[in-house]
Write an enzyme that holds these catalytic residues in place. Structure first.
Site, PDB file in Angstrom:
ATOM      1  N   HIS A  10       0.837  -1.203   0.000  1.00  0.00           N
ATOM      2  CA  HIS A  10       0.000   0.000   0.000  1.00  0.00           C
ATOM      3  C   HIS A  10       0.873   1.256   0.000  1.00  0.00           C
ATOM      4  O   HIS A  10       2.031   1.231   0.447  1.00  0.00           O
ATOM      5  CB  HIS A  10      -0.929  -0.005   1.216  1.00  0.00           C
ATOM      6  N   ASN A  16       2.907   5.579   8.700  1.00  0.00           N
ATOM      7  CA  ASN A  16       4.243   5.502   8.082  1.00  0.00           C
ATOM      8  C   ASN A  16       4.901   6.875   8.135  1.00  0.00           C
ATOM      9  O   ASN A  16       6.081   7.008   8.482  1.00  0.00           O
ATOM     10  CB  ASN A  16       4.177   5.068   6.612  1.00  0.00           C
ATOM     11  N   GLY A  23       1.108  -1.989  12.443  1.00  0.00           N
ATOM     12  CA  GLY A  23       0.540  -3.301  12.753  1.00  0.00           C
ATOM     13  C   GLY A  23      -0.917  -3.388  12.370  1.00  0.00           C
ATOM     14  O   GLY A  23      -1.304  -3.122  11.241  1.00  0.00           O
ATOM     15  N   ARG A  61      -6.108   0.988   4.201  1.00  0.00           N
ATOM     16  CA  ARG A  61      -4.982   1.453   3.368  1.00  0.00           C
ATOM     17  C   ARG A  61      -4.707   0.537   2.172  1.00  0.00           C
ATOM     18  O   ARG A  61      -4.225   1.004   1.145  1.00  0.00           O
ATOM     19  CB  ARG A  61      -3.724   1.679   4.217  1.00  0.00           C
ATOM     20  N   GLU A  88      -1.659  -6.829   8.137  1.00  0.00           N
ATOM     21  CA  GLU A  88      -0.297  -6.595   8.627  1.00  0.00           C
ATOM     22  C   GLU A  88      -0.079  -7.406   9.890  1.00  0.00           C
ATOM     23  O   GLU A  88      -1.028  -7.705  10.624  1.00  0.00           O
ATOM     24  CB  GLU A  88      -0.083  -5.095   8.889  1.00  0.00           C
TER      25      GLU A  88
HETATM   26  O1  LIG Z   1       4.616  -0.440  11.380  1.00  0.00           O
HETATM   27  C1  LIG Z   1       4.366  -1.440  10.690  1.00  0.00           C
HETATM   28  O2  LIG Z   1       3.355  -2.134  10.807  1.00  0.00           O
HETATM   29  C2  LIG Z   1       5.407  -1.887   9.676  1.00  0.00           C
HETATM   30  C3  LIG Z   1       5.248  -1.289   8.317  1.00  0.00           C
HETATM   31  O3  LIG Z   1       4.089  -0.684   8.052  1.00  0.00           O
HETATM   32  O4  LIG Z   1       6.615  -1.481  10.176  1.00  0.00           O
HETATM   33  P1  LIG Z   1       8.048  -2.066   9.887  1.00  0.00           P
HETATM   34  O5  LIG Z   1       8.789  -0.932   9.266  1.00  0.00           O
HETATM   35  O6  LIG Z   1       8.589  -2.400  11.245  1.00  0.00           O
HETATM   36  O7  LIG Z   1       7.971  -3.254   8.995  1.00  0.00           O
END
Ligand SMILES: O=C(O)[C@@H](CO)OP(=O)(O)O
Length: 204
Positions: A10, A16, A23, A61, A88
């Protein structure tokens, strides 16, 4: 006949952009994230790859990104199958914290291990291995059969895609830990009639 699998992360979400662990939270795309999704659609369009089947997670998303990709392809009417298997990974106690807040509480090395180690879950959350255990069966039963019939589009998340790529490419745990998939990026596989990968393009 095209046998192809297009995996798209996404576009950038508000979490982000804020540097927060996302998560299982449901957060919207930023304007940049919407543009990244449209750009992924244009990349498929340039290659004449029109999805016959589309999958996303149960989070806004990925659904929003899938809509923008299909709009860019003139395929807005294609139904998109939402699947909890593609959600996720659950970040447990890290969910909603900024990376800096988590590092201040547990230390940078522990947080790095929880973010990337294959089999170490954050407190109350899922490891990459746990995520793979739900993604791999969905890949085998729903995604791969669709990719063998035509062009299958999957829009998912950084870590659920890390697990899916591990299943598709047969990555080792170490390779899975090193794999980074930027927001809005496209990973495009062409498959042979016996379901082996004959071509891979990574576009971000
Ligand atoms: O926060 C999250 O769920 C993921 C990406 O979206 O983070 P990471 O960068 O740790 O993979």
């Amino acid at each position: 006949m095209s046998r192809a699998l297009a995996l798209v992360r996404h576009g950038q979400s508000t979490a982000n952009a804020a540097g927060e662990f996302t998560g299982s939270r449901d957060v919207p795309l930023t304007p940049l994230g919407r543009e990244q999704a449209r750009a992924a659609g244009r990349r498929l369009l340039e290659r004449g790859l029109y999805p016959d089947t589309a999958f996303c997670s149960t989070r806004t998303r990925t659904a929003e990104s899938a809509t923008m990709i299909l709009d860019a392809l003139g395929r807005s009417a294609l139904p998109v199958e939402p699947a909890a298997a593609l959600d996720e990974r659950d970040y447990g106690a890290l969910t909603g914290l900024t990376h800096a807040e988590a590092e201040a509480r547990w230390g940078a090395e522990q947080v790095r291990v929880w973010r990337r180690a294959f089999a170490d879950p954050p407190p109350g959350g899922e490891s990459i291995r746990d995520t793979l255990a739900r993604v791999a069966p969905y890949h085998l039963t729903r995604i791969l059969p669709a990719a063998m019939r035509g062009v299958a589009l999957v829009v998912a998340h950084g870590n659920s895609l890390r697990a899916l790529v591990t299943a598709v490419e047969g990555l080792s745990p170490g390779e899975a830990e090193r794999l980074e998939i930027p927001t809005g990026s496209l990973r495009l596989y062409r498959l042979t009639p016996d379901a082996t990968i004959e071509g891979l393009a990574v576009l971000s």
